[in-house]
Design an enzyme around this catalytic site. Structure first.
Site, PDB file in Angstrom:
ATOM      1  N   ASP A  18      -9.904  -1.663  -8.809  1.00  0.00           N
ATOM      2  CA  ASP A  18     -10.477  -2.244  -7.593  1.00  0.00           C
ATOM      3  C   ASP A  18     -11.696  -1.437  -7.169  1.00  0.00           C
ATOM      4  OD1 ASP A  18     -10.989  -3.397  -5.132  1.00  0.00           O
ATOM      5  OD2 ASP A  18      -8.970  -3.218  -4.349  1.00  0.00           O
ATOM      6  N   ASP A  35      -0.626  -0.966  -4.421  1.00  0.00           N
ATOM      7  CA  ASP A  35      -2.025  -0.578  -4.318  1.00  0.00           C
ATOM      8  C   ASP A  35      -2.087   0.847  -3.770  1.00  0.00           C
ATOM      9  OD1 ASP A  35      -4.724  -0.419  -4.083  1.00  0.00           O
ATOM     10  OD2 ASP A  35      -4.958  -2.188  -2.808  1.00  0.00           O
ATOM     11  N   LYS A  54       0.835  -1.202   0.000  1.00  0.00           N
ATOM     12  CA  LYS A  54       0.000   0.000   0.000  1.00  0.00           C
ATOM     13  C   LYS A  54       0.872   1.256   0.000  1.00  0.00           C
ATOM     14  CE  LYS A  54      -3.243  -3.027   0.670  1.00  0.00           C
ATOM     15  NZ  LYS A  54      -3.994  -3.561  -0.487  1.00  0.00           N
ATOM     16  N   GLU A  91      -2.394  -0.818  -8.538  1.00  0.00           N
ATOM     17  CA  GLU A  91      -3.834  -0.989  -8.362  1.00  0.00           C
ATOM     18  C   GLU A  91      -4.480   0.333  -7.971  1.00  0.00           C
ATOM     19  OE1 GLU A  91      -5.741  -4.737  -7.081  1.00  0.00           O
ATOM     20  OE2 GLU A  91      -6.141  -3.650  -5.225  1.00  0.00           O
ATOM     21  N   LYS A 115     -14.159  -7.644  -5.337  1.00  0.00           N
ATOM     22  CA  LYS A 115     -14.379  -7.827  -3.901  1.00  0.00           C
ATOM     23  C   LYS A 115     -15.843  -8.188  -3.692  1.00  0.00           C
ATOM     24  CE  LYS A 115     -10.582  -5.607  -1.627  1.00  0.00           C
ATOM     25  NZ  LYS A 115      -9.777  -4.888  -2.621  1.00  0.00           N
TER      26      LYS A 115
HETATM   27 MG    MG Z   1      -6.973  -2.692  -3.659  1.00  0.00          MG
END
Ligand code: MG
Length: 380
Positions: free
Chosen positions: A241, A193, A165, A218, A265
């Site tokens: 995402d 991400d 991240k 991402e 997700k």
């Molecule tokens: Mg993500």
């Protein structure tokens, strides 16, 4: 077979350690999960869960799930839980939008269908293609040194896919990427991400500064249009995402050429039924696919593992596991446990998770066909 009762439980899931993402601007310390049990007139029941990753990650939150249940659950009492597409349409008619609030009921009904059929949900969703699904690590935003230690810790436990991240800014993020690149192993996949944190000019600058590295990014920016601008000015693949909730979103992403990978997700898109449609569309469009959930206990992890296991190996990048980030256990020893950086959907009928009622406490709400004459009512 008819649905007689729908029971919702609220569960606090403290994280084992505070978690920062999106370059550090979003901080999470506990999750608010809703676990749902659906009972039928034939004595079969099923379990499902929806757990937003806090309230600030996506337009979904725990109290929103339970408020929506007040609208959705009464409309489902008396229906056949095995008719998943019909249930989805009834939920869409009863409460338009609020897709995430449908996910737990949907999962519980898939669980029931599997228990009745004597088959694991993975087989009902199209059949197992991958035995052991790679699990992506989840390394929060921190200093380059701390993030390097995070990746190494996951690597030592067998993880070969790493979701790192970032999203602070050019200098900080290039430093993080270069630190991890110097340590990367040949058999690893590392993706960065950004969780929507960058503006396009920052994304383009960072990505082009590390264009020589075999990595991808991402959700670099907030919208599909911004991601498409970035993609047109850079050379590395982009995974979408947060910007993908519906099949229409995915088609728009294709038209905009916004990315080559999609992270489906299950909770965000409205449950396994709707995630299955996105899976099919993503495969038709030739996208790389991650199937994850937004958070939760072993129950949510396992539901995602069932769907992830149906994605052909050449398209599947992996899943993610929340089970190691939280301190709550609702089904000890059961479900898709992480082992050597992979997860395996259970062979048992249904989802393969029987939740321990003692782990849940008193229900937050119970909706029963027996609670009132005429229209079924909220019982607690
Ligand atoms: Mg993500």
């Amino acid at each position: 077979m008819r649905i007689t009762d729908i029971t919702a439980y609220q569960l606090d899931l403290p994280l084992a350690a505070p978690y920062r993402l999106s370059g550090g601007r979003l901080l999470f310390e506990r999750l608010d999960s809703t676990i749902v049990r659906v009972d039928t007139d034939e004595g079969v029941h099923g379990w499902g869960e929806v757990c937003p990753w806090g309230a600030s990650y996506l337009p979904m939150h725990g109290r929103g799930v339970r408020a929506a249940m007040d609208e959705l659950a009464p409309a489902l009492l008396g229906l056949d839980p095995r008719r998943l597409d019909l249930l989805d349409r009834v939920m869409a008619t009863t409460l338009p939008g609020h897709l995430y609030a449908r996910a737990a009921i949907d999962a519980a009904c898939w669980d029931i269908l599997g228990r009745v059929a004597g088959l694991p949900v993975v087989e009902l969703l199209g059949g197992r293609d991958v035995e052991r699904v790679p699990v992506a690590s989840s390394v929060p935003t921190a200093t380059p040194e701390a993030m390097l230690a995070g990746v190494r810790a996951y690597r030592a436990r067998g993880y070969r896919v790493h979701s790192v991240k970032i999203g602070s800014g050019v200098a900080e993020d290039v430093a993080r990427i270069e630190a991890l690149a110097a340590d990367a192993q040949p058999d690893e996949t590392i993706f960065y991400d950004v969780n929507r944190a960058w503006l396009p000019h920052v994304a383009i600058t960072v990505m082009n500064a590390v264009r020589h590295l075999p990595v991808w990014f991402e959700q670099p920016c907030e919208t599909l249009e911004e991601c498409a601008v970035v993609r047109s000015a850079t050379s590395q693949p982009i995974s979408l995402d947060e910007a993908i909730t519906t099949p229409q979103d995915l088609l728009r992403a294709r038209d905009l050429r916004a990315g080559e990978i999609v992270n489906i997700k299950v909770g965000r898109v409205g449950g396994l039924s709707r995630a299955r449609r996105l899976r099919d569309l993503a495969l038709e469009l030739g996208l790389g696919v991650l199937v994850e959930d937004t958070g939760g206990t072993i129950l949510a992890d396992t539901a995602a593992a069932h769907l992830a296991s149906t994605v052909p190996a050449r398209s599947l990048i992996g899943t993610w596991s929340c089970q190691e980030l939280i301190t709550v256990e609702v089904a000890p020893g059961q479900g898709a446990r992480v082992n050597d950086g992979t997860m395996c959907a259970p062979e048992l009928p249904g989802l393969g998770v029987e939740v321990d009622p003692d782990a849940l406490g008193a229900p937050a709400a119970r909706y029963s066909a027996r609670a009132a004459s005429g229209r079924a009512a909220r019982a607690t």
